[in-house]
Design an enzyme around this catalytic site. Sequence first.
Site, PDB file in Angstrom:
ATOM      1  CD  GLU A  96      19.386  -3.641 -11.843  1.00  0.00           C
ATOM      2  OE1 GLU A  96      18.992  -4.630 -12.492  1.00  0.00           O
ATOM      3  OE2 GLU A  96      20.230  -2.842 -12.271  1.00  0.00           O
ATOM      4  CD1 TRP A  97      12.006  -3.361 -12.815  1.00  0.00           C
ATOM      5  CD2 TRP A  97      13.220  -1.479 -12.798  1.00  0.00           C
ATOM      6  NE1 TRP A  97      11.448  -2.534 -11.885  1.00  0.00           N
ATOM      7  CE2 TRP A  97      12.175  -1.368 -11.845  1.00  0.00           C
ATOM      8  CE3 TRP A  97      14.115  -0.419 -12.949  1.00  0.00           C
ATOM      9  CZ2 TRP A  97      12.000  -0.226 -11.065  1.00  0.00           C
ATOM     10  CZ3 TRP A  97      13.926   0.716 -12.168  1.00  0.00           C
ATOM     11  CH2 TRP A  97      12.898   0.803 -11.242  1.00  0.00           C
TER      12      TRP A  97
ATOM     13  CG  ASP B 154       7.114  -3.758 -13.593  1.00  0.00           C
ATOM     14  OD1 ASP B 154       8.154  -4.146 -13.032  1.00  0.00           O
ATOM     15  OD2 ASP B 154       6.541  -2.689 -13.311  1.00  0.00           O
TER      16      ASP B 154
ATOM     17  CG  ASP C   1      10.864  -1.023  -7.007  1.00  0.00           C
ATOM     18  OD1 ASP C   1      11.612  -1.093  -7.998  1.00  0.00           O
ATOM     19  OD2 ASP C   1       9.641  -1.246  -7.049  1.00  0.00           O
TER      20      ASP C   1
END
Length: 306
Positions: A54-55, A76, A11
């Site tokens: 890392e979105w 998310d 993450d």
Amino acid sequence: MDWGFDYLKYDNCYIPFDNLTQVNEVGRFQKMADAIAAVAGRTGTAPFWYSLCEWGWQQPWIWGVTMAQSWRIDGDIKPYWPNIAAIIDQASFQYWGSDFYGHNDYDIMEVGNTGQGVPPGNLTYEEAKTHFTAWALFKSPLIIGTDLTNATDETIEILSIKDLIKINQDPHIGKSISPFDWGVNPDYVSNSTHPAEYWSGNSSYGVVFMILNSQDTPATMFWQLINSWAVRAGRQYNVYDMWSHTHNGTAVRNMTLELPAHGVAALLLTDAGPEPPAEYPWCAVDNHCSYRNGTYAIHNGQLPTT
């Protein structure tokens, strides 16, 4: 050496100050990749699946494959249709990031989480089917995000669709399906409410089509087969429905079906030989189609009669 696990999600939370790391996100993730490779080389063991999270901040669909097997592309996920539709919309522009050795990760699946959480998830059965279909055909990692000990029969049904899992796990073709017509929304324009509705791609088993009704009401879906790059001109196709597991006849040039609100169709088409000789004109596309005498046959989606 036994790692004790075969999957690491690394993450990006609590990022150190740059004056300590001085490597940016790519550098931080690369350090872990180097450590995994070093231990695997020293011990002679296979490295585990390395997943970056890392979105989508720094376009991991571009560089993720240099060091990992999957990478998140967005924030998310949540168990609500607007969130699922928004992720599908993003996939219509980042689908190309997935290939055999690396995959866009569209996040853990929310199938089965209806009525759970705060606030509780509210995906309908049709929306959950669409969610699973898209993740499977996008070649996303299929990570179950619900408690299977309390799963309903519908949840187990959706998560056990072997025809879709087979495409997701294709041993020879790793590319995601891609959109060829947007439908409600103009082509190549992002719309998180109405993402692209007509998708196709290749597989070891035939040509794959995903047809999505992004509207809030039932809709009639119509498309021309030849608009998909994966379809051969002048051929007809056997149609297999991957949800009903039924063979549904032969398609020639176009298809029409009815879908419920936010519903989906997942079809596998296999070559059934040359199309019937009565089809006219001799090419099925709307533009730049000509007769044998060289004149244009402009038919705007409607085939003229002989």
